[in-house]
Design an enzyme around this catalytic site. Structure first.
Site, PDB file in Angstrom:
ATOM      1  N   HIS A   1      86.771 107.236  83.619  1.00 16.42           N
ATOM      2  CA  HIS A   1      87.449 106.659  82.018  1.00 16.42           C
ATOM      3  C   HIS A   1      87.433 107.284  81.057  1.00 16.42           C
ATOM      4  O   HIS A   1      87.320 108.638  80.953  1.00 16.42           O
ATOM      5  CB  HIS A   1      85.749 106.661  81.167  1.00 16.42           C
TER       6      HIS A   1
ATOM      7  N   GLU B   1      86.708 110.081  77.929  1.00 12.84           N
ATOM      8  CA  GLU B   1      86.303 110.893  78.515  1.00 12.84           C
ATOM      9  C   GLU B   1      87.097 112.560  78.586  1.00 12.84           C
ATOM     10  O   GLU B   1      86.942 112.871  79.623  1.00 12.84           O
ATOM     11  CB  GLU B   1      85.006 110.671  79.730  1.00 12.84           C
TER      12      GLU B   1
ATOM     13  N   HIS C   1      81.613 112.481  84.157  1.00 12.78           N
ATOM     14  CA  HIS C   1      81.903 111.462  83.632  1.00 12.78           C
ATOM     15  C   HIS C   1      81.848 111.854  81.651  1.00 12.78           C
ATOM     16  O   HIS C   1      81.040 113.243  81.974  1.00 12.78           O
ATOM     17  CB  HIS C   1      80.754 110.066  83.297  1.00 12.78           C
TER      18      HIS C   1
ATOM     19  N   GLU D   1      76.929 113.798  83.206  1.00  3.82           N
ATOM     20  CA  GLU D   1      77.951 112.509  82.332  1.00  3.82           C
ATOM     21  C   GLU D   1      77.665 114.363  81.439  1.00  3.82           C
ATOM     22  O   GLU D   1      75.921 114.763  81.051  1.00  3.82           O
ATOM     23  CB  GLU D   1      76.108 111.850  81.625  1.00  3.82           C
TER      24      GLU D   1
END
Ligand SMILES: [Zn+2]
Length: 1152
Positions: free
Chosen positions: A803, A806, A900, A985
């Site tokens: 992504h 990010e 991420h 994350e």
């Protein structure tokens, strides 16, 4: 209860009522609920019917009965139905009518009316039967006589207006205007704010009436916006008036006419022709039409959230055991896997036949000779940074002593510059075309003309400013014209010579060389200064920003002011990606900021000057898409000093943001950089994130429902006048930055120890190479055993940045890579334990073109792992292919992790996969005999929780959601059979626990996370893989694991462990949506209090109205009776001493 229904004896009824009243007033809601469960509501309604038939009305029975009905009814969820069943609506209405001139009973009737109306059907029925007309008679015209009655009537009216049909009827009868006028009267006359509840009650009426479109239109036509806005201005200075301001603001937001974004189309300014007819035509922007209906107020959901988010929705959990079970299948012909053998050169290298050093050196030379060489960099490992838990590492280093080979390799820092120039010159001569063509990472076959036009963005205008600072001796070399832009390559070179030491581990030369090769949709010609010059983390982390009281209200009112007082709105477009001409001469707009963003990862689409120091900004959508706006990165120049500039990014899409919880955007100042402070810093104040009035038609949004937009607003005081500054959502990390960092790592590693191979996984859609790295330790020797050990090391497969928005994921990856290549003895040991396969950027095109979520195909690449298309999703297709290959040769990785960033949560955490946890969470029966599961997936997160300060185990989740079935984590787990398959994350904001609690994470903390992840892998290895004695001994020397773990545990204990994942309460209630239902009017206590307050008045007026109280048992007397019959509160327990003694005696005497 039966008695009250059947009894005709007035005294009996009165006594029962008194008892009930006292019972219920003493207890809590539980008693009332008990009464309800025993048919209390029905009984009271029936008693009411009986009492209403009595001629003349007997108020001594009626009033307590009505009070009871109001108190019981508001807590009875089925009260409305019961009222209908008892056919009591007419009774209540007629009672109300009959008492219009008797304020005390009237007020009582109104309370009951209000409670009845809380059921929409009953409310509608009351409305049809003329309840609103009745109420309007009570509340108009404005009068301060009988305020209690007026208050009760307004409460009842508000309840009635919750019914849409009542609202429609009220608007049609012109009540909306009447309510507005009445509100104004109360506002003007209530100078000392004694009647806040009446004013707020009227606002609630307006709030409900404007839930229907007709209401909103009429409100606008009746100058409602102006009236409420003006009245709110009067209220702002007084803190007691918060309820009024809040409700008025809600109405203003709701009624603000919806608009489309001021752009020609919401589709991205950039489009990319896809290979073949791969994709259906993009949705066209449906025709102009009624995009708004009464039904629009559906509850909104953030459909586009991050991986693993909304996992609380249990229905999303995969409960099909067969689907959860690992089932190795191939999505392509098996023979296609052969191509990936070449991506595992480490498995076929025959070190015995090669001169180890020369082979490696040759490889290094081949790879880098056509690139400028970097200055020597000590490859930092973030574990060695400032954090206290790293002490052990430094100790062990000194114990072991410096590595002799390392010293040989190090190039003295001072010599780099000369060497660089020399190499730079050799560059052109030593081109080996054949080699270059083979090496897809090389830029040599790039179009030369395009390469040449790439230039650094012009530096700050006022040359004199830094001429004095930096070039006291060589002014001749600088453009002498005043205000002239310094963009000659000479200037840049001078600057570089002078100041490069400012930034460690970055090379502008390498950056430029890499950036020249980048293929972008817009064909970038400019280099953003921060990416070119580099970023050095500031010495201290910044605490989270404290949210200012009322900041959202203030911003919303500013927005309303634009509508009401358009006179002072400039509304000038000062930057437009779609029409570059309008971004022309600054002479057009004197004193205005100049914007720019046509550089790697930049994505500003339009800038509109709203007021002198305020700009609305619109971000570009992802290429080939019409959505995904959240990331931003742009340049701004020509600012004045000491003025706060306000920026409103008006097309954000996520429904909440960490910007509401202490996060600040980042800023980079060129002047600061030139003074030795080259860094992105957290900046901005008055930050808030809220739903605005912009709207996108369903058709244009490409979805079933229309889309709403959110505003991120922040103000910034720039540090210098006429500076060039950059603003971004988060620390940018471009593709060229990554490529140049890889060059530096390769050039600065110790080739005798570090096996490093950079290959190209594939070309992206946009024609950019997607690098694949292999990192491990060189074999100990050329002996068979050592070579065997080398080949048999388990794999770890890491990926990041699928992504593009990010960027935190890239900083974490940077930390991982630097640690892996570093001379840190732990890294050394780790390399001997694993072979690392790393794809540091799975979505280069997205990063380059400033996307937030997707690739050039407009697809979210982390939703393509199940069946990646080799044409449309090449990086995913080949990353998966390589994993298939590893599995096919029996070498599936021990750990897979995809890095991420998480925009709405704090901390760093892992998402993993567990069959059992998923089934348990979903409430399925789990036959543990049938399903056996290795719980090894929990080991790594548990280790990270102990070793990484930003990591929080409590935030981890191991559930498999249906909606995530095509993510890397789930596919690698299922199809490759990798037990430890994770998404990591990282927050954009801060941590809720531990060392970094309350601090905004910087790049240093993110990089540290990357290196601690490596440390975690080593510990995992020691715990789970059988290790040689040698490895164990080294590990024991390096890692005092026990100490490390207790140290960390202690630190953790010092923080409260009771914290939850929930956001801390904000000073201001955050109201993202305009249709909030979080009003206090649902609070029972309000009506209770109203009734309670009026009791004294009831007693008083009883005498006024001549009702005799002598005959009935007064409630006070009864209360005394009731209490005296009960044991005194403190008599329920025996005196402590005697109890204890008794117990003791009992023990002693009782037979055993
Ligand atoms: Zn993500």
């Amino acid at each position: 209860m039966c008695d009250i229904k059947s009894s005709c004896d007035k005294d009996v009824i009165l006594n029962i009522l008194s008892v009930l009243t006292d019972l219920l007033s003493l207890g809590t809601g539980r008693r009332i609920h008990y009464v309800i469960s025993k048919g209390g509501s029905e009984a009271l309604l029936q008693a009411l019917a009986t009492a209403a038939r009595t001629e003349p009305l007997d108020h001594s029975t009626l009033l307590p009965l009505l009070r009871l009905l109001a108190r019981v009814g508001q807590r009875d969820r089925k009260f409305g139905l019961k009222v209908q069943k008892a056919e009591a609506t007419d009774i209540i209405l007629s009672l109300t009518r009959r008492n219009l001139d008797h304020h005390l009973p009237l007020t009582h009737c109104l309370w009951v009316l209000r409670v009845c109306a809380s059921n929409v059907t009953t409310g509608t029925m009351l409305g049809i039967n003329g309840a609103m007309e009745l109420l309007f008679k009570v509340i108009t015209p404005y009068s301060k006589r009988h305020v209690r009655t007026v208050r009760a009537a307004i409460g009842a009216l508000a309840a009635l207006l919750k019914s849409r049909s009542n609202s429609r009827r009220a608007v049609n009868r012109g009540y909306l205007g009447g309510l507005l006028r009445l509100y104004q009267d109360w506002h003007h006359h209530d100078v000392s704010n004694n009647y806040i509840y009446i004013r707020r009650g009227l606002l609630l009426c307006l709030k409900y009436i404007t839930n229907i479109q007709l209401g909103r239109e009429t409100f606008l036509g009746s100058k409602g916006m102006e009236i409420l806005f003006t009245s709110v201005q009067d209220c702002l200075s007084c803190k007691n008036l918060d309820p009024i301001i809040t409700t008025a603001t809600q109405i203003l937001r709701k009624c603000y006419p919806k608009e489309h974004l001021p752009v020609v189309t919401v589709r991205s300014s950039y489009s990319f022709p896809l290979p073949g007819n791969a994709k259906a035509e993009p949705q066209c922007e449906g025709s102009e039409g009624d995009y708004e209906s009464d039904g629009e107020e559906e509850a909104e959901k953030d459909l586009d959230n991050e991986d693993g988010e909304s996992k609380e929705e249990d229905y999303d959990l995969e409960t099909d055991v067969n689907k959860l079970r690992s089932r190795p299948v191939l999505d392509r012909p098996e023979e296609d896997l052969g191509q990936y053998e070449a991506m595992c050169p480490e498995l076929s290298l025959n070190f015995q036949e090669l001169e180890l050093e020369s082979e490696e050196e040759k490889s290094l030379k081949d790879r880098t000779e056509n690139l400028p060489s970097a200055p020597f960099h000590f490859i930092p490992s973030a574990t060695s940074a400032k954090h206290p838990n790293c002490r052990w590492r430094n100790q062990s280093v000194t114990e072991m002593g410096p590595d002799p080979e390392e010293q040989d390799f190090k190039v003295p820092l001072q010599s780099w510059r000369k060497k660089k120039e020399c190499r730079w010159d050799q560059n052109d001569e030593k081109k080996d075309i054949a080699e270059a063509a083979q090496d897809t990472d090389s830029c040599e076959n790039e179009d030369a003309a395009r390469s040449r036009v790439l230039e650094l963005r012009p530096l700050p205008k006022d040359a004199a400013w830094y001429k004095k600072l930096f070039y006291p001796h060589c002014e001749a070399s600088i453009d002498p014209s005043p205000g002239g832009r310094l963009e000659s390559s000479d200037t840049v070179r001078n600057l570089l010579e002078k100041h490069q030491e400012d930034v460690l581990f970055h090379s502008p030369h390498l950056y430029t060389a890499r950036a020249k090769c980048v293929k972008s949709i817009p064909g970038y010609r400019d280099l953003a200064f921060p990416d070119f010059w580099g970023h050095q983390p500031p010495p201290h982390s910044k605490p989270m920003l404290e949210r200012k009281q009322g900041v959202q209200r203030e911003k919303v009112l500013d927005d309303v002011r634009r509508l009401i007082q358009p006179g002072d709105v400039i509304g000038r477009t000062v930057f437009d990606l779609d029409e570059p001409s309008s971004r022309s001469s600054p002479a057009q707009a004197p004193g205005c900021l100049t914007f720019f963003s046509k550089f790697e990862s930049g994505n500003l689409r339009k800038a509109i000057q709203v007021r002198e120091f305020e700009y609305d900004l619109i971000m570009n959508a992802d290429v080939n898409s019409n959505q995904h706006h959240q990331w931003f990165y742009f340049e701004v120049r020509d600012m004045k000093l000491a003025v706060p500039y306000r920026f409103n990014i008006i097309n954000c899409e996520k429904f909440n943001s960490q910007f509401n919880y202490g996060m600040q955007p980042v800023m980079y100042s060129v002047k600061e950089a030139l003074q030795g402070r080259a860094r992105w810093i957290r900046a901005g104040h008055d930050i808030c994130y809220y739903k605005n009035h912009y709207h996108c038609r369903a058709a244009a949004a490409g979805g079933m429902r229309g889309k709403f937009y959110y505003t991120l607003t922040f103000s910034i005081k720039f540090p210098h006048k006429d500076d060039v500054c950059y603003l971004a959502y988060h620390y940018p990390y471009t593709y060229s930055t990554m490529m140049s960092h890889l060059d530096i790592l390769e050039q600065n590693r110790n080739p005798k120890k570090v096996y490093w191979r950079q290959q190209t996984l594939c070309q992206t859609l946009g024609g950019n190479p997607c690098p694949l790295l292999t990192i491990t330790a060189m074999p100990e020797s050329k002996k068979g055993d050592d070579l065997e050990q080398f080949c048999n090391r388990p794999y770890v497969f890491l990926t990041a940045r699928v992504h593009p928005g990010e960027s935190n994921a890239s900083w974490v990856m940077k930390g991982t890579l630097e640690f892996l290549v570093s001379s840190d003895p732990i890294a050394d040991l780790l390399r001997k334990c694993f072979i690392f396969k790393i794809v540091p950027m799975l979505n280069p095109d997205g990063v380059i073109n400033g996307n937030y979520r997707c690739s050039l195909s407009g697809d979210d690449l982390n939703r393509q792992w199940l069946t990646p298309n080799s044409q449309l999703h090449p990086t995913i297709y080949h990353a998966k292919g390589l994993l298939y290959y590893l599995r096919s040769i029996g070498r599936a990785p021990l750990v897979f992790c995809d890095y991420h960033g998480h925009s709405q949560k704090k901390n760093v955490f892992l998402y993993g996969c567990s069959i059992k946890e998923t089934l348990w969470q979903a409430g399925c029966m789990v036959d543990t005999a049938v399903i056996t599961e290795d719980v090894g997936y929990r080991t790594l997160p548990k280790i990270l929780d102990k070793v990484a300060p930003a990591f929080v185990m409590n935030s981890c989740s191991f559930l498999v959601e249906k909606s995530r079935e095509s993510t890397a984590r789930v596919v690698v787990w299922k199809e490759m059979g990798v037990l430890r398959s994770y998404t990591m994350e990282s927050t954009y904001c801060s941590c809720s626990h531990g060392l970094y609690k309350g601090l905004q994470l910087g790049t240093q903390e993110l990089e540290e996370m990357g290196s601690k992840f490596c440390l975690g892998l080593l510990i995992l290895h020691l715990k789970s893989v059988p290790c040689s004695k040698e490895v164990m001994a080294q590990a024991a020397l390096l890692l005092d694991l026990e100490e490390e773990i207790t140290d960390r545990a202690q630190r953790r204990c010092s923080n409260s462990s009771l914290e939850s994942d929930d956001e801390p309460p904000c000073v201001e209630d955050i109201d993202y949506n305009t249709d909030s239902i979080s009003d206090c009017e649902e609070d029972f206590s309000e009506l209770d209090q109203e009734i309670q307050e009026s009791l004294s008045w009831v007693e008083g007026e009883r005498e006024d109205e001549g009702v005799t109280t002598g005959k009935t048992c007064s409630s006070r007397a009864l209360k005394g009776l009731y209490i005296s019959n009960q044991p005194a509160p403190n008599s329920t327990a025996l005196p402590l001493g005697s109890t204890a003694l008794g117990l003791y005696n009992g023990f002693k005497s009782s037979p055993v």
